[in-house]
Design a protein around this motif. Sequence first.
Motif, PDB file in Angstrom:
ATOM      1  N   TRP A 284      17.508  -0.334  -7.309  1.00 56.14           N
ATOM      2  CA  TRP A 284      16.280  -0.670  -8.040  1.00 56.14           C
ATOM      3  C   TRP A 284      15.183   0.254  -7.525  1.00 56.14           C
TER       4      TRP A 284
ATOM      5  N   ILE B 140       8.990  -7.356   4.890  1.00 52.05           N
ATOM      6  CA  ILE B 140       8.314  -6.280   4.141  1.00 52.05           C
ATOM      7  C   ILE B 140       9.071  -5.962   2.856  1.00 52.05           C
ATOM      8  N   GLU B 141      10.383  -6.137   2.940  1.00 52.19           N
ATOM      9  CA  GLU B 141      11.281  -5.845   1.818  1.00 52.19           C
ATOM     10  C   GLU B 141      10.951  -6.719   0.598  1.00 52.19           C
ATOM     11  N   ASP B 142      11.080  -6.127  -0.584  1.00 58.92           N
ATOM     12  CA  ASP B 142      10.857  -6.871  -1.832  1.00 58.92           C
ATOM     13  C   ASP B 142       9.436  -7.450  -1.883  1.00 58.92           C
ATOM     14  N   GLY B 143       8.483  -6.740  -1.304  1.00 59.60           N
ATOM     15  CA  GLY B 143       7.091  -7.187  -1.270  1.00 59.60           C
ATOM     16  C   GLY B 143       6.709  -7.669   0.111  1.00 59.60           C
ATOM     17  N   GLU B 144       5.569  -7.145   0.629  1.00 62.79           N
ATOM     18  CA  GLU B 144       5.105  -7.512   1.973  1.00 62.79           C
ATOM     19  C   GLU B 144       4.608  -8.965   1.940  1.00 62.79           C
TER      20      GLU B 144
ATOM     21  N   SER C 144      16.771   0.762  -1.674  1.00 60.57           N
ATOM     22  CA  SER C 144      18.047   0.291  -1.139  1.00 60.57           C
ATOM     23  C   SER C 144      19.181   0.903  -1.948  1.00 60.57           C
TER      24      SER C 144
ATOM     25  N   TRP D 272      12.288   3.932   0.553  1.00 57.48           N
ATOM     26  CA  TRP D 272      12.824   2.608   0.848  1.00 57.48           C
ATOM     27  C   TRP D 272      13.822   2.082  -0.168  1.00 57.48           C
TER      28      TRP D 272
ATOM     29  N   GLY E  38       3.060   1.132  -3.296  1.00 56.94           N
ATOM     30  CA  GLY E  38       3.939   0.134  -2.703  1.00 56.94           C
ATOM     31  C   GLY E  38       3.620  -1.212  -3.308  1.00 56.94           C
ATOM     32  N   SER E  39       2.742  -1.968  -2.631  1.00 54.27           N
ATOM     33  CA  SER E  39       2.348  -3.287  -3.134  1.00 54.27           C
ATOM     34  C   SER E  39       1.709  -3.201  -4.523  1.00 54.27           C
TER      35      SER E  39
ATOM     36  N   GLY F 147      11.479   1.132  -7.606  1.00 53.04           N
ATOM     37  CA  GLY F 147      10.159   0.645  -8.000  1.00 53.04           C
ATOM     38  C   GLY F 147       9.056   1.265  -7.161  1.00 53.04           C
ATOM     39  N   THR F 148       9.194   1.199  -5.840  1.00 44.62           N
ATOM     40  CA  THR F 148       8.099   1.645  -4.965  1.00 44.62           C
ATOM     41  C   THR F 148       8.106   3.168  -4.816  1.00 44.62           C
TER      42      THR F 148
ATOM     43  N   GLN G 194      19.233   3.723   2.739  1.00 49.76           N
ATOM     44  CA  GLN G 194      17.970   3.767   1.984  1.00 49.76           C
ATOM     45  C   GLN G 194      17.457   5.202   1.957  1.00 49.76           C
TER      46      GLN G 194
ATOM     47  N   LEU H 296       0.907 -10.188   1.299  1.00 50.62           N
ATOM     48  CA  LEU H 296       0.519  -9.907  -0.076  1.00 50.62           C
ATOM     49  C   LEU H 296       1.204 -10.880  -1.050  1.00 50.62           C
TER      50      LEU H 296
HETATM   51  C1  FAD Z   1      14.570  -3.343   3.869  1.00 48.76           C
HETATM   52  C2  FAD Z   1      13.746  -2.881   2.703  1.00 48.76           C
HETATM   53  C3  FAD Z   1      14.340  -2.728   1.446  1.00 48.76           C
HETATM   54  C4  FAD Z   1      13.597  -2.250   0.370  1.00 48.76           C
HETATM   55  N1  FAD Z   1      14.236  -2.038  -0.835  1.00 48.76           N
HETATM   56  C5  FAD Z   1      13.548  -1.482  -1.862  1.00 48.76           C
HETATM   57  C6  FAD Z   1      14.217  -1.175  -3.092  1.00 48.76           C
HETATM   58  O1  FAD Z   1      15.412  -1.445  -3.261  1.00 48.76           O
HETATM   59  N2  FAD Z   1      13.516  -0.577  -4.081  1.00 48.76           N
HETATM   60  C7  FAD Z   1      12.191  -0.259  -3.942  1.00 48.76           C
HETATM   61  O2  FAD Z   1      11.620   0.271  -4.873  1.00 48.76           O
HETATM   62  N3  FAD Z   1      11.528  -0.555  -2.793  1.00 48.76           N
HETATM   63  C8  FAD Z   1      12.159  -1.148  -1.752  1.00 48.76           C
HETATM   64  N4  FAD Z   1      11.515  -1.466  -0.595  1.00 48.76           N
HETATM   65  C9  FAD Z   1      10.077  -1.171  -0.470  1.00 48.76           C
HETATM   66  C10 FAD Z   1       9.223  -2.449  -0.395  1.00 48.76           C
HETATM   67  O3  FAD Z   1       9.240  -3.120  -1.639  1.00 48.76           O
HETATM   68  C11 FAD Z   1       7.813  -2.048   0.041  1.00 48.76           C
HETATM   69  O4  FAD Z   1       7.926  -1.545   1.365  1.00 48.76           O
HETATM   70  C12 FAD Z   1       6.847  -3.192  -0.025  1.00 48.76           C
HETATM   71  O5  FAD Z   1       6.630  -3.571  -1.364  1.00 48.76           O
HETATM   72  C13 FAD Z   1       5.494  -2.843   0.617  1.00 48.76           C
HETATM   73  O6  FAD Z   1       5.011  -1.613   0.163  1.00 48.76           O
HETATM   74  P1  FAD Z   1       4.526  -0.503   1.213  1.00 48.76           P
HETATM   75  O7  FAD Z   1       5.573  -0.365   2.231  1.00 48.76           O
HETATM   76  O8  FAD Z   1       4.106   0.698   0.445  1.00 48.76           O
HETATM   77  O9  FAD Z   1       3.253  -1.143   1.930  1.00 48.76           O
HETATM   78  P2  FAD Z   1       1.731  -1.136   1.407  1.00 48.76           P
HETATM   79  O10 FAD Z   1       1.675  -1.592  -0.016  1.00 48.76           O
HETATM   80  O11 FAD Z   1       1.115   0.174   1.725  1.00 48.76           O
HETATM   81  O12 FAD Z   1       1.091  -2.262   2.313  1.00 48.76           O
HETATM   82  C14 FAD Z   1       0.661  -1.994   3.654  1.00 48.76           C
HETATM   83  C15 FAD Z   1      -0.172  -3.194   4.140  1.00 48.76           C
HETATM   84  O13 FAD Z   1      -1.334  -3.318   3.318  1.00 48.76           O
HETATM   85  C16 FAD Z   1      -1.465  -4.638   2.801  1.00 48.76           C
HETATM   86  N5  FAD Z   1      -1.963  -4.570   1.402  1.00 48.76           N
HETATM   87  C17 FAD Z   1      -1.445  -3.844   0.381  1.00 48.76           C
HETATM   88  N6  FAD Z   1      -2.127  -4.074  -0.748  1.00 48.76           N
HETATM   89  C18 FAD Z   1      -3.116  -4.955  -0.448  1.00 48.76           C
HETATM   90  C19 FAD Z   1      -4.135  -5.619  -1.216  1.00 48.76           C
HETATM   91  N7  FAD Z   1      -4.282  -5.397  -2.534  1.00 48.76           N
HETATM   92  N8  FAD Z   1      -4.946  -6.488  -0.580  1.00 48.76           N
HETATM   93  C20 FAD Z   1      -4.785  -6.732   0.758  1.00 48.76           C
HETATM   94  N9  FAD Z   1      -3.833  -6.141   1.527  1.00 48.76           N
HETATM   95  C21 FAD Z   1      -2.997  -5.286   0.932  1.00 48.76           C
HETATM   96  C22 FAD Z   1      -0.037  -5.211   2.803  1.00 48.76           C
HETATM   97  O14 FAD Z   1      -0.108  -6.627   2.907  1.00 48.76           O
HETATM   98  C23 FAD Z   1       0.592  -4.519   4.027  1.00 48.76           C
HETATM   99  O15 FAD Z   1       0.395  -5.291   5.191  1.00 48.76           O
HETATM  100  C24 FAD Z   1      12.227  -1.957   0.515  1.00 48.76           C
HETATM  101  C25 FAD Z   1      11.623  -2.135   1.774  1.00 48.76           C
HETATM  102  C26 FAD Z   1      12.361  -2.583   2.844  1.00 48.76           C
HETATM  103  C27 FAD Z   1      11.676  -2.751   4.178  1.00 48.76           C
END
Ligand code: FAD
Length: 435
Positions: A147, A408-412, A198, A196, A155-156, A149-150, A255, A415
């Motif tokens: 999948w 952190i996975e599938d959304g922090e 998977s 990231w 990310g978020s 997405g990010t 990953q 958040l």
């Molecule tokens: C084991 C694992 C598997 C994963 N698998 C996949 C996958 O299969 N496919 C895929 O696409 N992605 C995958 N991911 C990525 C994962 O979905 C993202 O890491 C996650 O959504 C967070 O995004 P980011 O790392 O960019 O953090 P960021 O979005 O940069 O967030 C960093 C910090 O800022 C805070 N923050 C962000 N936005 C806001 C806001 N609006 N207000 C206040 N605080 C905020 C967050 O709470 C966090 O603490 C995976 C991650 C992991 C760790």
Amino acid sequence: MTQQIQTAPPSSVRPGLPHVELTGFEPSLDEDERAVQQAMHQFAREVMRPAGSALDKLSAEEVVAPDSPYWQFLKTVAASGIEFDAMAEDVPPAALARLQAIAVEELGWGDAGLAVSLGAGAFPRMMAARSGNQELVGLCEGRLGCWIGTQPDRGSDGLSLYPAERHAAAPQGNKGNLTARVSGGEIVINGQSSAWVSNGPVAQVGLVTIAADYGEGFFDSEGHPRGVEVVVPLDLPGVSRGRPLEKLGKRALPQGEVFFDDVKVPARFALALGDEYWRGHASTWSSAGVAMGQIMTGLARASFEHALEYCHERRQGGALLADHQLVQYRLGGMARKVETMRAVSRRATDYTFLSPSKHPYYTAGSKVTCTDLAFEVADEALQLFGGNGLTREYPVEKLFRDARAARIEDGENHLLSMKFGYLTSLLHRAARTRP
Ligand SMILES: Cc1cc2nc3c(=O)[nH]c(=O)nc-3n(C[C@H](O)[C@H](O)[C@H](O)COP(=O)(O)OP(=O)(O)OC[C@H]3O[C@@H](n4cnc5c(N)ncnc54)[C@H](O)[C@@H]3O)c2cc1C
């Protein structure tokens, strides 16, 4: 004073031990459920645990190398006919939801990283099947999925379903670094995913969830990105991969980045196009959150079981750890959390399978509960092992690392919790405007 412990109270006077299943305090499993649970448990114990433990010790490059146990693991999965999301037309939806929760908990008990690899691997086919699009099901059949997405700068932000969630000072949402242009029956994709994804280094088909321009720009009149959710075979010209990611936790799960350079797919490969995009994305994301709760319940149960066993072997203070009341209190806390996770993840499974209008912000809330509790249980397991818990000789430090990644996975988690809170406000306001 020495405490006298009566080990075998007469059954006529004291209550006997209660009925418990592998999955804790539930009345009982029916025949089908028990058969599925036993088969998955055996597979988790005999195949997943040894493979997960071996892969955990390899570098990320070694995990995906041709002679890696990862490929042997996938071969065994294919030969055994195990499917992450088995569909059975003759099973009623409520029974199927329960069966899925029971089965996936066992996979998480075996190895959470490999369980996620299987889940992500099945994800494009599963979502194609749920949409009823047989051409897309055929496209995904027999191919390992992922999948996408990010992205590095998104990310978020990719998880905001509503324009009003944007910061007041932001004029627009975030379209990120991987986008599509949709015109003349074709979707053209450019950019890159985050590192990231998977199964990113090994997947053969991707469900790609990204911002899209349909000819009127990437943003709608509210400044919210338009989008598309599309199934993309990853052997098409223009697709390439980054290096497998070195990371803490879930090291058995490969990953890495996926790059797209003018990758063209027919628009009929889309699962959600145009105005349908955000609803489609919401549906996809709901399903992912459910699996996270089930897998992490299995991981927490594994952590608890290891701790329980150790407490019945290790002696300190003149007695087994398990005979100290402070330790019993701590084991009780862990067991409570595992039971809570199972209840919450099963409720989220039922809601997402059976409700007429599921919502990913609810599933996000349940994912936070399960993954935060799993981390607490794994942390306490490690603590009960004392110094031994920190060494690679014992299994709990791996479970601790695997549990950490899930927050952190599938959304922090912070958040996601905020999003569940946002949903409760939307519901409250909607209720106030009802006659
Ligand atoms: C084991 C694992 C598997 C994963 N698998 C996949 C996958 O299969 N496919 C895929 O696409 N992605 C995958 N991911 C990525 C994962 O979905 C993202 O890491 C996650 O959504 C967070 O995004 P980011 O790392 O960019 O953090 P960021 O979005 O940069 O967030 C960093 C910090 O800022 C805070 N923050 C962000 N936005 C806001 C806001 N609006 N207000 C206040 N605080 C905020 C967050 O709470 C966090 O603490 C995976 C991650 C992991 C760790």
